[in-house]
Every structure is written in C-alpha cells, then in structure tokens.
Design an enzyme around this catalytic site. Structure first.
Site, PDB file in Angstrom:
ATOM      1  N   ARG A 159      35.656 -12.344  11.966  1.00 33.78           N
ATOM      2  CA  ARG A 159      34.965 -13.427  11.267  1.00 33.78           C
ATOM      3  C   ARG A 159      35.261 -14.747  11.968  1.00 33.78           C
ATOM      4  NH1 ARG A 159      31.987 -10.519   9.336  1.00 33.78           N
ATOM      5  NH2 ARG A 159      31.565 -10.042   7.159  1.00 33.78           N
TER       6      ARG A 159
ATOM      7  N   HIS B 165      26.475 -12.733  16.078  1.00 38.47           N
ATOM      8  CA  HIS B 165      26.867 -11.876  14.934  1.00 38.47           C
ATOM      9  C   HIS B 165      26.023 -10.594  14.892  1.00 38.47           C
ATOM     10  CE1 HIS B 165      28.872 -11.887  10.716  1.00 38.47           C
ATOM     11  NE2 HIS B 165      28.684 -10.651  11.149  1.00 38.47           N
TER      12      HIS B 165
HETATM   13  P1  NDP Z   1      39.557  -2.784   6.963  1.00 30.26           P
HETATM   14  O1  NDP Z   1      39.796  -3.361   5.603  1.00 30.26           O
HETATM   15  O2  NDP Z   1      39.393  -1.308   7.088  1.00 30.26           O
HETATM   16  O3  NDP Z   1      40.751  -3.198   7.944  1.00 30.26           O
HETATM   17  C1  NDP Z   1      41.324  -4.462   7.933  1.00 30.26           C
HETATM   18  C2  NDP Z   1      42.583  -4.419   8.781  1.00 30.26           C
HETATM   19  O4  NDP Z   1      43.117  -5.747   8.855  1.00 30.26           O
HETATM   20  C3  NDP Z   1      43.683  -3.534   8.175  1.00 30.26           C
HETATM   21  O5  NDP Z   1      44.377  -2.864   9.182  1.00 30.26           O
HETATM   22  C4  NDP Z   1      44.586  -4.566   7.501  1.00 30.26           C
HETATM   23  O6  NDP Z   1      45.946  -4.156   7.381  1.00 30.26           O
HETATM   24  C5  NDP Z   1      44.480  -5.705   8.480  1.00 30.26           C
HETATM   25  N1  NDP Z   1      44.871  -6.966   7.835  1.00 30.26           N
HETATM   26  C6  NDP Z   1      44.309  -7.580   6.780  1.00 30.26           C
HETATM   27  N2  NDP Z   1      44.991  -8.700   6.458  1.00 30.26           N
HETATM   28  C7  NDP Z   1      46.020  -8.770   7.342  1.00 30.26           C
HETATM   29  C8  NDP Z   1      47.090  -9.679   7.523  1.00 30.26           C
HETATM   30  N3  NDP Z   1      47.258 -10.739   6.732  1.00 30.26           N
HETATM   31  N4  NDP Z   1      47.969  -9.436   8.523  1.00 30.26           N
HETATM   32  C9  NDP Z   1      47.835  -8.353   9.320  1.00 30.26           C
HETATM   33  N5  NDP Z   1      46.830  -7.442   9.212  1.00 30.26           N
HETATM   34  C10 NDP Z   1      45.932  -7.660   8.220  1.00 30.26           C
HETATM   35  O7  NDP Z   1      38.299  -3.550   7.545  1.00 30.26           O
HETATM   36  P2  NDP Z   1      37.256  -3.038   8.653  1.00 30.26           P
HETATM   37  O8  NDP Z   1      38.022  -2.515   9.799  1.00 30.26           O
HETATM   38  O9  NDP Z   1      36.224  -2.188   8.033  1.00 30.26           O
HETATM   39  O10 NDP Z   1      36.530  -4.430   9.035  1.00 30.26           O
HETATM   40  C11 NDP Z   1      37.272  -5.520   9.555  1.00 30.26           C
HETATM   41  C12 NDP Z   1      36.416  -6.781   9.571  1.00 30.26           C
HETATM   42  O11 NDP Z   1      35.437  -6.699  10.600  1.00 30.26           O
HETATM   43  C13 NDP Z   1      35.584  -7.035   8.317  1.00 30.26           C
HETATM   44  O12 NDP Z   1      36.367  -7.612   7.294  1.00 30.26           O
HETATM   45  C14 NDP Z   1      34.526  -8.000   8.822  1.00 30.26           C
HETATM   46  O13 NDP Z   1      34.971  -9.328   8.683  1.00 30.26           O
HETATM   47  C15 NDP Z   1      34.414  -7.654  10.294  1.00 30.26           C
HETATM   48  N6  NDP Z   1      33.103  -7.081  10.636  1.00 30.26           N
HETATM   49  C16 NDP Z   1      32.313  -7.747  11.541  1.00 30.26           C
HETATM   50  C17 NDP Z   1      31.090  -7.229  11.920  1.00 30.26           C
HETATM   51  C18 NDP Z   1      30.270  -7.894  12.955  1.00 30.26           C
HETATM   52  O14 NDP Z   1      29.110  -7.500  13.160  1.00 30.26           O
HETATM   53  N7  NDP Z   1      30.802  -8.866  13.676  1.00 30.26           N
HETATM   54  C19 NDP Z   1      30.594  -5.972  11.353  1.00 30.26           C
HETATM   55  C20 NDP Z   1      31.494  -5.346  10.430  1.00 30.26           C
HETATM   56  C21 NDP Z   1      32.698  -5.902  10.078  1.00 30.26           C
HETATM   57  P3  NDP Z   1      46.352  -2.877   6.469  1.00 30.26           P
HETATM   58  O15 NDP Z   1      45.866  -1.681   7.264  1.00 30.26           O
HETATM   59  O16 NDP Z   1      47.822  -2.947   6.400  1.00 30.26           O
HETATM   60  O17 NDP Z   1      45.637  -3.047   5.164  1.00 30.26           O
HETATM   61  C1  OXD Z   2      29.855  -6.980   8.159  1.00 32.61           C
HETATM   62  C2  OXD Z   2      29.128  -7.803   9.121  1.00 32.61           C
HETATM   63  O1  OXD Z   2      30.800  -7.464   7.541  1.00 32.61           O
HETATM   64  O2  OXD Z   2      28.026  -7.389   9.573  1.00 32.61           O
HETATM   65  O3  OXD Z   2      29.458  -5.793   7.990  1.00 32.61           O
HETATM   66  O4  OXD Z   2      29.610  -8.873   9.502  1.00 32.61           O
END
Ligand code: NDP
Ligand code: OXD
Length: 313
Positions: A228, A276
């Site tokens: 993000r 994006h």
């Molecule tokens: P998940 O919830 O599966 O994974 C999030 C990861 O981040 C987990 O490993 C979590 O740790 C870690 N995390 C969260 N907070 C912290 C912190 N404070 N310190 C350290 N690690 C942290 O999410 P996804 O993998 O499904 O997606 C990740 C992000 O990708 C989404 O939130 C979105 O913003 C972005 N995204 C962007 C897209 C794009 O087109 N650019 C498309 C889809 C998603 P833990 O495992 O310990 O919970």
């Molecule tokens: C998502 C994105 O969060 O597209 O899936 O950014």
C-alpha cells in the site's frame, strides 16, 4: 436477500454481471439504485463512502473487493460485522508475477539495457548470480509467502519478516521489532507486501532505507512495494533515490491514487511506476468466491478469510 455492490473509483458493472451469473436468485444492487436499505444483507465494497455501511441496518457480512482492507478500517463508522477479504489463487499468482518481474528487472539490470537500446548502444554489463542477491520480503502472509517460494526457487537467498514468528523451509524467517534490524541488514532487494495498519503506516522511511544492506552486488539497496502507498514516506523515497542511498525502486501503490501529475515520484531517478495493477481481481472468479461464502454462511458454516479487526488486517 439483496447484495449491494458499492465501489468507488471503478465501474461496478463486471461485479454486478459476475454476481448475477453465479447467484441468479439474489437482487444485486448498487447505491445509485432505488435501494430499500433494510433489505440489504451483504455488501461487496471497495473504498465505500465512510458511513455508508452503517446506513444498512440489516447488513450481515461485509466483503472487501480487495485483499487489503485499509479502505474499510479507515471508516470510523464501520459496523461491527464480519469482514471477509479476498484470498484467491488467481490474485496471489498475479502478485507473484509482478514481484518476480520487478526483482528480475533490477537483478538483470534491464533498466540500463533499456537506456542502451534507446541510444542504439551494444554494451554488456557484468552480471552476478541470483545466489548473490539477498531478497527480503516484508509481510509473509498469503501473498508474501507465495512470492518468497517463487524467488527462492530462482536461487535468490530469501528472508521474510512478519508480526508473528514463522517457519518456512528454505526461507529465513524474522519477526517483530527485534527481528526487523537483522532482516533489513541482510537485504539487498526489499519486497513489501504488508497491509496498511496503524503499525505499518510510514514504515518505508529514510531510517529504514539506511538500515538496508549496502554491500550487495547491485550497488545499493532496492525497494519493491506492492502493498500500500501509505506504507511509504514518498519524500524520503525520492530523496534516497536522488542521493543514491537507494539504487532503485519499483512502486505499484501510492499515498494518493491516481498519482498526481505534480508528484516528484514521476521524475525520480531509477524508479519504476505501475498504476496499482500488480494483482487485479478477476470479477467472475471472485463473484464465485463470494457466492460460495454466502451459501456457507446461510448454512450456518463459518466464514473464511475473516479480518481480525483488532489487528487491522
Ligand atoms: P495477509 O494478511 O495474508 O499477510 C499480511 C502479512 O503482513 C502477514 O505476514 C503479517 O504478519 C504481516 N504483518 C502485518 N502487520 C505487521 C507488522 N506490524 N509487522 C510485521 N509484519 C506484519 O495479507 P496478503 O498477503 O493477502 O496481502 C498483503 C497486502 O497486499 C494487502 O493488505 C494489500 O494491501 C496488498 N495488496 C496489493 C495489491 C496490489 O495490486 N498492489 C493486490 C492485493 C493485495 P503475521 O503473519 O504475523 O500476521
Ligand atoms: C487489493 C488490491 O487489496 O487490489 O486486493 O489492492
């Protein structure tokens, strides 16, 4: 039983069509229709107007049309209801493609070859091996772990950083505040797949850049952010690219989207921008996912991929 599709910033048409195809017995509406608010049971949303969901008195489940849910958690009036986010192999595969594309582009010096081609210059550069480039993935969730496995399969030494401790064969796992320093210090290319929460906002700042490895073969650290825009302090990224503390960066996400024409990011050196699009959702596949979850919910079965409201993701 009505489903409302409330999306800001793009047309809901594909979603409405997708839902009508997979759930023909439901009324599928948008906020522009003449909606009986009390008849709405489910909402599929992307950046809904703050307060809109609170105006639906009998809403049962909120489905985020993205894997990220910061577009919902930013609503101070978000109702205390289950929030389901997208977890889908198609979306995961698309993100891994984008991550591989960016990491390989930096590793194989493609930007330099593009510049040579523009000058009709036949010139080769010294090329190091993938085994020499340490990739670090911030966020080892659904998307991070898939990208980590793919990069490891290409021979990169891969580490990951998450909130809670993890073990994953072939990946060096770090966690929490204590793990962040050593994780950054061994990282040449930093891939960011974190959610945007109060804990992660602005994490990609000048001090983080200074903690990345400086002794790798690329001539300086590289940041690849597909998570993000709010994770990055954009002035710090521009300054670090300009003075060489960052060798290069790839950004798919921005604090303000679309990226304003006056943003200094457009002209920053060695920066690759995508709008994006790293992992767009396939509306028909995801309509099936939503319809399956609604059917299970109505049979009294648990919803899957629920957001933990206290963690914010
Ligand atoms: P998940 O919830 O599966 O994974 C999030 C990861 O981040 C987990 O490993 C979590 O740790 C870690 N995390 C969260 N907070 C912290 C912190 N404070 N310190 C350290 N690690 C942290 O999410 P996804 O993998 O499904 O997606 C990740 C992000 O990708 C989404 O939130 C979105 O913003 C972005 N995204 C962007 C897209 C794009 O087109 N650019 C498309 C889809 C998603 P833990 O495992 O310990 O919970
Ligand atoms: C998502 C994105 O969060 O597209 O899936 O950014």
């Amino acid at each position: 039983m009505s489903i409302i599709v409330a999306v800001e910033g793009w047309s809901p048409a594909d979603w409405i069509e997708g839902l009508k195809a997979v759930a023909p017995d439901r009324a599928v509406l948008t906020p522009g229709d003449d909606v009986d608010l009390a008849a709405v049971d489910y909402a599929l949303v992307w950046k809904p107007r703050p307060g809109y969901l609170a105006s639906l008195p009998n809403l049962k489940v909120i489905f985020s049309l993205g894997a990220g849910v910061d577009h919902l958690t930013s609503d101070p009036d978000l109702p205390d209801l289950p929030v389901v986010r997208i977890v889908d192999p198609d979306l995961t595969g698309r993100m891994t493609e984008w991550v591989l594309l960016q990491v390989l582009m930096h590793h194989r010096q493609q930007r330099a070859y593009d510049a040579f081609q523009a000058r009709k210059t036949w010139k080769s550069l010294r090329q190091w091996s993938s085994a020499d480039v340490r990739v670090g993935i911030m966020g080892l969730g659904v998307l991070g772990i898939d990208a980590a496995r793919a990069l490891s399969g290409l021979g990169f030494p891969v580490a990951g950083w998450s909130r809670s401790p993890k073990t994953e064969p072939g990946i060096d796992c770090y966690s929490g505040e204590a793990g962040l320093g050593p994780f950054l210090a061994r990282t040449d290319i930093l891939v960011v797949l974190l959610p945007l929460t109060e804990d992660t906002r602005g994490i990609l700042d000048a001090s983080l850049v200074d903690r990345l490895a400086k002794d790798g073969p690329l001539g300086g650290p590289v940041i690849v952010n597909g998570g993000r825009g709010g994770l990055q302090v954009e002035d710090d990224i521009v300054a670090a690219l300009k003075d060489g503390r960052l060798r290069a960066a790839s950004l798919d996400v921005f604090v303000t989207e679309p990226l304003p024409a006056e943003s200094p990011l457009w002209d920053a050196p060695n920066l690759t921008i995508t709008p994006h699009v790293a992992a767009e959702s396939d509306p028909l596949a995801l309509s099936r996912y939503v319809a399956r979850q609604i059917a299970a919910f109505e049979r009294g079965e648990p919803l899957q991929n629920l957001v933990d409201r206290s963690r914010g993701y």
